[in-house]
Design a protein around this motif. Structure first.
Motif, PDB file in Angstrom:
ATOM      1  N   PRO A 286       0.826  -1.205   0.000  1.00 17.70           N
ATOM      2  CA  PRO A 286       0.000   0.000   0.000  1.00 17.70           C
ATOM      3  C   PRO A 286       0.859   1.253   0.000  1.00 17.70           C
ATOM      4  O   PRO A 286       1.960   1.262   0.505  1.00 17.70           O
ATOM      5  CB  PRO A 286      -0.756  -0.105   1.323  1.00 17.70           C
ATOM      6  N   LYS A 287       0.358   2.306  -0.564  1.00  9.95           N
ATOM      7  CA  LYS A 287       1.040   3.601  -0.511  1.00  9.95           C
ATOM      8  C   LYS A 287      -0.004   4.688  -0.689  1.00  9.95           C
ATOM      9  O   LYS A 287      -0.704   4.740  -1.695  1.00  9.95           O
ATOM     10  CB  LYS A 287       2.096   3.698  -1.625  1.00  9.95           C
ATOM     11  N   SER A 288      -0.096   5.565   0.319  1.00  8.00           N
ATOM     12  CA  SER A 288      -1.004   6.706   0.256  1.00  8.00           C
ATOM     13  C   SER A 288      -2.432   6.277  -0.077  1.00  8.00           C
ATOM     14  O   SER A 288      -3.058   6.791  -1.004  1.00  8.00           O
ATOM     15  CB  SER A 288      -0.498   7.722  -0.769  1.00  8.00           C
ATOM     16  N   ALA A 289      -2.970   5.280   0.675  1.00 14.42           N
ATOM     17  CA  ALA A 289      -4.311   4.763   0.477  1.00 14.42           C
ATOM     18  C   ALA A 289      -4.489   4.188  -0.923  1.00 14.42           C
ATOM     19  O   ALA A 289      -5.566   4.165  -1.484  1.00 14.42           O
ATOM     20  CB  ALA A 289      -5.365   5.835   0.750  1.00 14.42           C
ATOM     21  N   ARG A 290      -3.412   3.741  -1.502  1.00 15.05           N
ATOM     22  CA  ARG A 290      -3.427   3.096  -2.820  1.00 15.05           C
ATOM     23  C   ARG A 290      -2.781   1.730  -2.671  1.00 15.05           C
ATOM     24  O   ARG A 290      -1.733   1.588  -2.053  1.00 15.05           O
ATOM     25  CB  ARG A 290      -2.674   3.960  -3.822  1.00 15.05           C
ATOM     26  N   LEU A 291      -3.405   0.726  -3.247  1.00 14.04           N
ATOM     27  CA  LEU A 291      -2.957  -0.655  -3.062  1.00 14.04           C
ATOM     28  C   LEU A 291      -2.551  -1.242  -4.408  1.00 14.04           C
ATOM     29  O   LEU A 291      -3.320  -1.199  -5.367  1.00 14.04           O
ATOM     30  CB  LEU A 291      -4.085  -1.483  -2.450  1.00 14.04           C
ATOM     31  N   VAL A 307      -3.895  -1.967  -9.611  1.00 14.80           N
ATOM     32  CA  VAL A 307      -3.819  -0.905  -8.606  1.00 14.80           C
ATOM     33  C   VAL A 307      -5.229  -0.486  -8.214  1.00 14.80           C
ATOM     34  O   VAL A 307      -6.098  -0.286  -9.070  1.00 14.80           O
ATOM     35  CB  VAL A 307      -3.039   0.311  -9.147  1.00 14.80           C
ATOM     36  N   PHE A 308      -5.448  -0.364  -6.907  1.00 17.94           N
ATOM     37  CA  PHE A 308      -6.744   0.055  -6.376  1.00 17.94           C
ATOM     38  C   PHE A 308      -6.562   1.293  -5.498  1.00 17.94           C
ATOM     39  O   PHE A 308      -5.560   1.421  -4.795  1.00 17.94           O
ATOM     40  CB  PHE A 308      -7.374  -1.051  -5.518  1.00 17.94           C
ATOM     41  N   ASP A 309      -7.539   2.174  -5.537  1.00 18.17           N
ATOM     42  CA  ASP A 309      -7.640   3.249  -4.560  1.00 18.17           C
ATOM     43  C   ASP A 309      -8.612   2.811  -3.478  1.00 18.17           C
ATOM     44  O   ASP A 309      -9.705   2.309  -3.779  1.00 18.17           O
ATOM     45  CB  ASP A 309      -8.143   4.547  -5.204  1.00 18.17           C
ATOM     46  N   VAL A 310      -8.196   2.984  -2.230  1.00 20.31           N
ATOM     47  CA  VAL A 310      -9.021   2.572  -1.096  1.00 20.31           C
ATOM     48  C   VAL A 310      -9.470   3.817  -0.337  1.00 20.31           C
ATOM     49  O   VAL A 310      -8.656   4.676  -0.006  1.00 20.31           O
ATOM     50  CB  VAL A 310      -8.241   1.631  -0.160  1.00 20.31           C
ATOM     51  N   GLN A 325     -10.759   0.005  -8.691  1.00 19.34           N
ATOM     52  CA  GLN A 325      -9.606  -0.290  -9.546  1.00 19.34           C
ATOM     53  C   GLN A 325      -9.296   0.921 -10.411  1.00 19.34           C
ATOM     54  O   GLN A 325     -10.173   1.479 -11.067  1.00 19.34           O
ATOM     55  CB  GLN A 325      -9.894  -1.494 -10.437  1.00 19.34           C
ATOM     56  N   VAL A 326      -8.011   1.331 -10.404  1.00 21.43           N
ATOM     57  CA  VAL A 326      -7.625   2.490 -11.202  1.00 21.43           C
ATOM     58  C   VAL A 326      -6.705   2.112 -12.359  1.00 21.43           C
ATOM     59  O   VAL A 326      -6.686   2.783 -13.386  1.00 21.43           O
ATOM     60  CB  VAL A 326      -6.945   3.563 -10.330  1.00 21.43           C
ATOM     61  N   GLU A 327      -5.937   1.032 -12.200  1.00 19.19           N
ATOM     62  CA  GLU A 327      -5.045   0.587 -13.270  1.00 19.19           C
ATOM     63  C   GLU A 327      -4.897  -0.930 -13.214  1.00 19.19           C
ATOM     64  O   GLU A 327      -4.985  -1.536 -12.142  1.00 19.19           O
ATOM     65  CB  GLU A 327      -3.652   1.221 -13.162  1.00 19.19           C
ATOM     66  N   SER A 328      -4.654  -1.540 -14.375  1.00 14.46           N
ATOM     67  CA  SER A 328      -4.310  -2.953 -14.434  1.00 14.46           C
ATOM     68  C   SER A 328      -3.566  -3.204 -15.735  1.00 14.46           C
ATOM     69  O   SER A 328      -4.030  -2.787 -16.804  1.00 14.46           O
ATOM     70  CB  SER A 328      -5.559  -3.843 -14.355  1.00 14.46           C
ATOM     71  N   PHE A 329      -2.405  -3.842 -15.637  1.00 16.33           N
ATOM     72  CA  PHE A 329      -1.609  -4.069 -16.844  1.00 16.33           C
ATOM     73  C   PHE A 329      -0.728  -5.299 -16.669  1.00 16.33           C
ATOM     74  O   PHE A 329      -0.362  -5.669 -15.550  1.00 16.33           O
ATOM     75  CB  PHE A 329      -0.751  -2.845 -17.168  1.00 16.33           C
ATOM     76  N   SER A 362       5.910   2.482 -13.625  1.00 13.50           N
ATOM     77  CA  SER A 362       4.953   3.505 -13.212  1.00 13.50           C
ATOM     78  C   SER A 362       3.603   2.825 -13.017  1.00 13.50           C
ATOM     79  O   SER A 362       3.375   1.721 -13.529  1.00 13.50           O
ATOM     80  CB  SER A 362       4.831   4.607 -14.259  1.00 13.50           C
ATOM     81  N   LEU A 363       2.718   3.471 -12.288  1.00 17.67           N
ATOM     82  CA  LEU A 363       1.412   2.864 -12.070  1.00 17.67           C
ATOM     83  C   LEU A 363       0.498   3.010 -13.280  1.00 17.67           C
ATOM     84  O   LEU A 363      -0.667   2.625 -13.228  1.00 17.67           O
ATOM     85  CB  LEU A 363       0.755   3.460 -10.821  1.00 17.67           C
ATOM     86  N   LYS A 364       1.031   3.540 -14.371  1.00 16.99           N
ATOM     87  CA  LYS A 364       0.320   3.540 -15.650  1.00 16.99           C
ATOM     88  C   LYS A 364       0.737   2.360 -16.513  1.00 16.99           C
ATOM     89  O   LYS A 364       0.254   2.195 -17.628  1.00 16.99           O
ATOM     90  CB  LYS A 364       0.594   4.841 -16.408  1.00 16.99           C
ATOM     91  N   GLY A 365       1.661   1.538 -15.994  1.00 15.27           N
ATOM     92  CA  GLY A 365       2.105   0.362 -16.731  1.00 15.27           C
ATOM     93  C   GLY A 365       3.334   0.577 -17.576  1.00 15.27           C
ATOM     94  O   GLY A 365       3.724  -0.300 -18.352  1.00 15.27           O
ATOM     95  N   VAL A 366       3.981   1.740 -17.444  1.00 15.85           N
ATOM     96  CA  VAL A 366       5.192   2.029 -18.224  1.00 15.85           C
ATOM     97  C   VAL A 366       6.404   1.446 -17.508  1.00 15.85           C
ATOM     98  O   VAL A 366       6.616   1.705 -16.313  1.00 15.85           O
ATOM     99  CB  VAL A 366       5.371   3.542 -18.423  1.00 15.85           C
ATOM    100  N   LEU A 367       7.187   0.645 -18.218  1.00 18.05           N
ATOM    101  CA  LEU A 367       8.424   0.108 -17.667  1.00 18.05           C
ATOM    102  C   LEU A 367       9.478   1.212 -17.700  1.00 18.05           C
ATOM    103  O   LEU A 367       9.953   1.601 -18.772  1.00 18.05           O
ATOM    104  CB  LEU A 367       8.897  -1.108 -18.471  1.00 18.05           C
ATOM    105  N   LEU A 368       9.831   1.755 -16.540  1.00 24.06           N
ATOM    106  CA  LEU A 368      10.767   2.869 -16.455  1.00 24.06           C
ATOM    107  C   LEU A 368      12.215   2.406 -16.513  1.00 24.06           C
ATOM    108  O   LEU A 368      13.072   3.114 -17.049  1.00 24.06           O
ATOM    109  CB  LEU A 368      10.530   3.655 -15.163  1.00 24.06           C
ATOM    110  N   ALA A 369      12.507   1.238 -15.967  1.00 27.64           N
ATOM    111  CA  ALA A 369      13.890   0.745 -15.953  1.00 27.64           C
ATOM    112  C   ALA A 369      13.884  -0.737 -15.632  1.00 27.64           C
ATOM    113  O   ALA A 369      12.966  -1.251 -14.973  1.00 27.64           O
ATOM    114  CB  ALA A 369      14.725   1.510 -14.930  1.00 27.64           C
TER     115      ALA A 369
END
Length: 459
Positions: A286-291, A307-310, A325-329, A362-369
């Motif tokens: 979890p991070k900042s009410a986000r799971l 990713v879910f917002d709680v 649910q806010v994102e899934s990838f 990223s939580l948008k599904g982008v592979l940053l590294a």
């Protein structure tokens, strides 16, 4: 207005446009060194001395250095300037912290000290910082950092990692299985193989309280809510027990899932909800009410991150937890391992490790590294706002540091390895944790006696 004040104000304004290195150079101007060999007329020397004096004073303006600190680190309170003996200037703080971060990024020999902490006669099951330095508010003046370790030899030990001194050691009990610290870093909490939970005073090692959960393995979570102290305990029987106060008074016992053991217990940053679950079902963070959850896609072995917002919706008569649910990838994990280490950099960035690989999404599904710096599987990762440290069975720690790229956003740079000793004596690293200026890892001994390796950077 005094013309001399006008000169100083103009210089200060000009200096606001200087880069960090240039402002340091400007503040180093010394009128005595500049003129001691000068063969100039007395009036000319007086004029040059006056200009240099204004230059030096302008470059020493504390407002400039505080501005530099805020631009580089985002948050700096007045408290970071204090030490037991003296209050330091913003310039001193900036220069000292910059030098320290340079050493931590380069990892060169001589930039850090390494201590081997020996004394446990069993496997180390966990380690925590009791007294350390936070990246948000680092203590650059203290020379004392305390780490506590728990072992299957049935003891808890506290160490000064700068000099390798053993500060205290608890009496032996049944093999320990977990260790955490409380939010205020005043107490250490342990659980052993019989389910006996104990609270220890961090400075002295004195036992404060105990409680039997009657579980062969306990997952511990301590948190404070409205100035009250709580400890939640996940058990092998699938229940979640909540204890209150340092007396460990039982407040509740709830069955979560009778088919699985509860080995995930998480609390939201606002302390409004607790999540209990099993790693046999899903990996979470979890991070900042986000799971964020890593799970297998239906009817396949491919992994996905969802990713879910709680949040909590309050009505007149009840409060209801809402999960959206806010994102899934899908995850492009080139690994067959089912063991995935998952940590959050912040509410928009996830760090994962499996086998020898490390990924940043990223939580948008982008592979940053992505990285493959180890030759054997990664066993533990530590993530904070300054760096990522990976521990591996190849007997090394890999240090990577965060960087904000103006054109591409957040980036992670691979820096260097810290070696853990000889393969003839050791199997590899099993745990790692870090504070702002030090890294501590536990090394598995082939003789069954694990050793702590402490790497301390100084400015």
């Amino acid at each position: 207005m005094n013309p001399q004040d006008l000169i100083g104000d103009c210089l200060i304004h000009i200096f606001t446009f200087l880069a960090e290195e240039d402002l340091i150079s400007a503040s180093s101007v010394c009128k005595v060194r500049s003129l001691q060999n000068a063969e100039v007329a007395l009036t000319t020397r007086h004029e040059v001395c006056s200009v240099l004096q204004h230059w030096h004073h302008a470059a020493e303006t504390q407002w400039l250095w505080r501005k530099m600190c805020l631009q580089r680190w985002g948050f700096c309170s007045q408290a970071v300037l204090a030490s037991p003996l003296v209050n330091h200037s913003w310039k001193t703080y900036f220069v000292r912290r910059s030098h320290l971060e340079t050493k931590m990024k380069e990892g060169r020999t001589g930039g850090y000290a390494c201590e081997s902490l020996r004394g446990h006669t069993g496997s180390i099951v966990g380690l925590v910082y009791l007294k350390g330095s936070s990246p948000v508010s680092p203590d650059l003046w203290s020379a004392s950092t305390t780490v506590c370790s728990a072992s299957t030899d049935g003891t808890v030990r506290a160490w000064n990692i700068q000099n390798g001194e053993l500060l205290w050691c608890s009496a032996k009990q049944s093999p320990l299985s977990s260790i955490i610290r409380d939010e205020q870093s005043d107490f250490v909490i342990t659980a052993d193989s019989t389910g006996l939970i104990k609270v220890w005073q961090g400075q002295t090692g004195q036992e404060v309280a105990s409680y039997s959960a009657a579980s062969t393995h306990c997952t511990l979570l301590q948190y404070n809510k409205d100035n009250d102290w709580f400890l939640s305990v996940g058990t092998n029987q699938g229940s979640l027990c909540t204890l209150a106060g340092l007396a460990l008074t039982k407040k509740s016992n709830m069955m979560v899932c009778d088919s699985f053991k509860v080995n995930i217990v998480l609390v939201s940053p606002d302390k409004k909800w607790i999540l209990a679950g099993s790693k046999e079902i899903v990996d979470l963070h979890p991070k900042s009410a986000r799971l964020a959850t890593v799970h297998s896609k239906e009817r396949t072995n491919n992994k996905a991150l969802t990713v879910f917002d709680v949040s909590i919706k309050k009505s007149k008569y009840k409060s209801q937890i809402q999960v959206q649910q806010v994102e899934s990838f899908p995850l492009a994990l080139n690994s067959t391992s089912s063991d995935i280490l998952l940590e959050a950099k912040d509410s928009n960035c996830i760090v994962m490790a499996a086998d020898r690989h490390l990924w940043v999404y990223s939580l948008k599904g982008v592979l940053l590294a992505s990285f493959e710096e180890h030759i054997m599987p990664i066993t533990s990762i530590c993530v904070d706002s300054f760096r990522v440290v990976t521990a591996s069975q190849d007997l090394s720690l890999r240090v990577l540091t965060w960087r904000h790229d103006r054109g591409h956003g957040l980036a992670l740079d691979s820096r260097y390895h810290l070696l853990g000793g000889s393969h003839t004596m050791s199997r590899g690293f099993s745990h790692v944790c870090c504070d702002y200026s030090s890294i501590v890892g536990s090394v598995e001994g082939k003789d069954g006696k694990d050793v702590l390796k402490a790497y301390t950077f100084t400015s």
